[in-house]
Design a protein around this motif. Structure first.
Motif, PDB file in Angstrom:
ATOM      1  N   GLU A   1      -8.507  -5.010   0.699  1.00 26.15           N
ATOM      2  CA  GLU A   1      -7.159  -5.671   0.414  1.00 26.15           C
ATOM      3  C   GLU A   1      -6.201  -4.748   1.176  1.00 26.15           C
ATOM      4  O   GLU A   1      -6.165  -3.365   1.067  1.00 26.15           O
ATOM      5  N   LEU A   2      -5.189  -5.301   1.831  1.00 25.62           N
ATOM      6  CA  LEU A   2      -4.058  -4.520   2.582  1.00 25.62           C
ATOM      7  C   LEU A   2      -3.007  -4.219   1.698  1.00 25.62           C
ATOM      8  O   LEU A   2      -2.583  -4.959   0.852  1.00 25.62           O
ATOM      9  N   SER A   3      -2.746  -2.715   1.775  1.00 20.78           N
ATOM     10  CA  SER A   3      -1.583  -2.276   1.063  1.00 20.78           C
ATOM     11  C   SER A   3      -0.263  -2.747   1.615  1.00 20.78           C
ATOM     12  O   SER A   3      -0.172  -2.988   3.060  1.00 20.78           O
ATOM     13  N   VAL A   4       0.876  -2.613   1.219  1.00 20.16           N
ATOM     14  CA  VAL A   4       2.376  -2.867   2.070  1.00 20.16           C
ATOM     15  C   VAL A   4       2.189  -1.858   3.345  1.00 20.16           C
ATOM     16  O   VAL A   4       2.634  -2.278   4.202  1.00 20.16           O
ATOM     17  N   GLN A   5       1.701  -0.494   3.271  1.00 19.05           N
ATOM     18  CA  GLN A   5       1.689   0.482   4.223  1.00 19.05           C
ATOM     19  C   GLN A   5       0.836  -0.270   5.367  1.00 19.05           C
ATOM     20  O   GLN A   5       1.139  -0.119   6.392  1.00 19.05           O
ATOM     21  N   ASP A   6      -0.306  -0.806   4.915  1.00 15.09           N
ATOM     22  CA  ASP A   6      -1.489  -1.546   5.824  1.00 15.09           C
ATOM     23  C   ASP A   6      -0.830  -2.496   6.564  1.00 15.09           C
ATOM     24  O   ASP A   6      -1.042  -2.489   7.845  1.00 15.09           O
ATOM     25  N   ALA A   7      -0.100  -3.360   5.773  1.00 13.67           N
ATOM     26  CA  ALA A   7       0.453  -4.478   6.286  1.00 13.67           C
ATOM     27  C   ALA A   7       1.476  -4.210   7.447  1.00 13.67           C
ATOM     28  O   ALA A   7       1.657  -4.764   8.518  1.00 13.67           O
ATOM     29  N   TRP A   8       2.236  -3.118   7.220  1.00 12.68           N
ATOM     30  CA  TRP A   8       3.348  -2.484   7.913  1.00 12.68           C
ATOM     31  C   TRP A   8       2.572  -1.973   9.279  1.00 12.68           C
ATOM     32  O   TRP A   8       2.916  -2.466  10.372  1.00 12.68           O
TER      33      TRP A   8
ATOM     34  N   ILE B   1       0.893  -2.812  15.237  1.00 16.44           N
ATOM     35  CA  ILE B   1      -0.108  -3.020  16.079  1.00 16.44           C
ATOM     36  C   ILE B   1      -0.005  -4.324  17.037  1.00 16.44           C
ATOM     37  O   ILE B   1      -0.206  -4.650  18.254  1.00 16.44           O
ATOM     38  N   LEU B   2       0.185  -5.399  15.999  1.00 18.36           N
ATOM     39  CA  LEU B   2       0.199  -6.828  16.545  1.00 18.36           C
ATOM     40  C   LEU B   2       1.586  -7.026  17.853  1.00 18.36           C
ATOM     41  O   LEU B   2       1.407  -7.377  18.636  1.00 18.36           O
ATOM     42  N   ALA B   3       2.731  -6.205  17.207  1.00 18.37           N
ATOM     43  CA  ALA B   3       3.729  -6.109  18.120  1.00 18.37           C
ATOM     44  C   ALA B   3       3.513  -5.522  19.522  1.00 18.37           C
ATOM     45  O   ALA B   3       3.744  -5.958  20.507  1.00 18.37           O
ATOM     46  N   SER B   4       2.660  -4.322  19.272  1.00 18.85           N
ATOM     47  CA  SER B   4       2.335  -3.818  20.697  1.00 18.85           C
ATOM     48  C   SER B   4       1.324  -4.675  21.473  1.00 18.85           C
ATOM     49  O   SER B   4       1.132  -4.305  22.869  1.00 18.85           O
TER      50      SER B   4
END
Length: 131
Positions: free
Chosen positions: A46-53, A58-61
């Motif tokens: 499960e992704l935490s808020v920090q993981d999602a950030w 990384i997606l943006a890069s």
């Protein structure tokens, strides 16, 4: 009344089937990804808020928007049908081969958050495919 209508009546509008074996009618069906999906993120955590950030950064890069990415647990990859994927990122799970798709491998995002060397290794993988 079908299953989707029952779920809607119970107030469940979005769900992730964690146990497809409990739904035998759906267990054998291929998972259809929308043509807009260019990156499949495969993780059992499960992704935490920090993981999602971090995932968003990384997606943006990679010049991808969150709308161009979907997440699946590792056991669901075998059920993928036709797709338009460019990337498949395996985070904290074993890499599975998908024909014609660039595969990335990293520790789980919760580990990647604190490990600069792992981040650099992931970045090198991305750059290798972009060149």
């Amino acid at each position: 009344m079908n299953d989707l209508q029952r779920l809607k009546e119970m107030g469940i509008t979005v769900w992730d089937v964690k146990r497809p074996d409990l739904f035998p009618n759906n267990a054998d069906k291929a998972i259809a990804l929308p043509s807009s999906c260019k990156l499949l993120f495969v993780s059992d955590a499960e992704l935490s808020v920090q993981d999602a950030w971090l995932f968003g950064k990384i997606l943006a890069s990679m010049k991808l928007s969150p709308e161009q990415a979907l997440s699946l647990p590792s056991r669901a990859v075998a059920n993928l049908g036709e797709h338009s994927l460019n990337w498949c990122w395996f985070a904290g799970v074993s890499v599975q081969t998908l024909s014609g798709v660039n595969s990335l491998s990293s520790p789980a995002l919760s580990i990647l958050n604190d490990d600069q060397d792992a981040k650099k290794a992931l970045w090198k993988q991305i750059k290798r495919y972009e060149n």
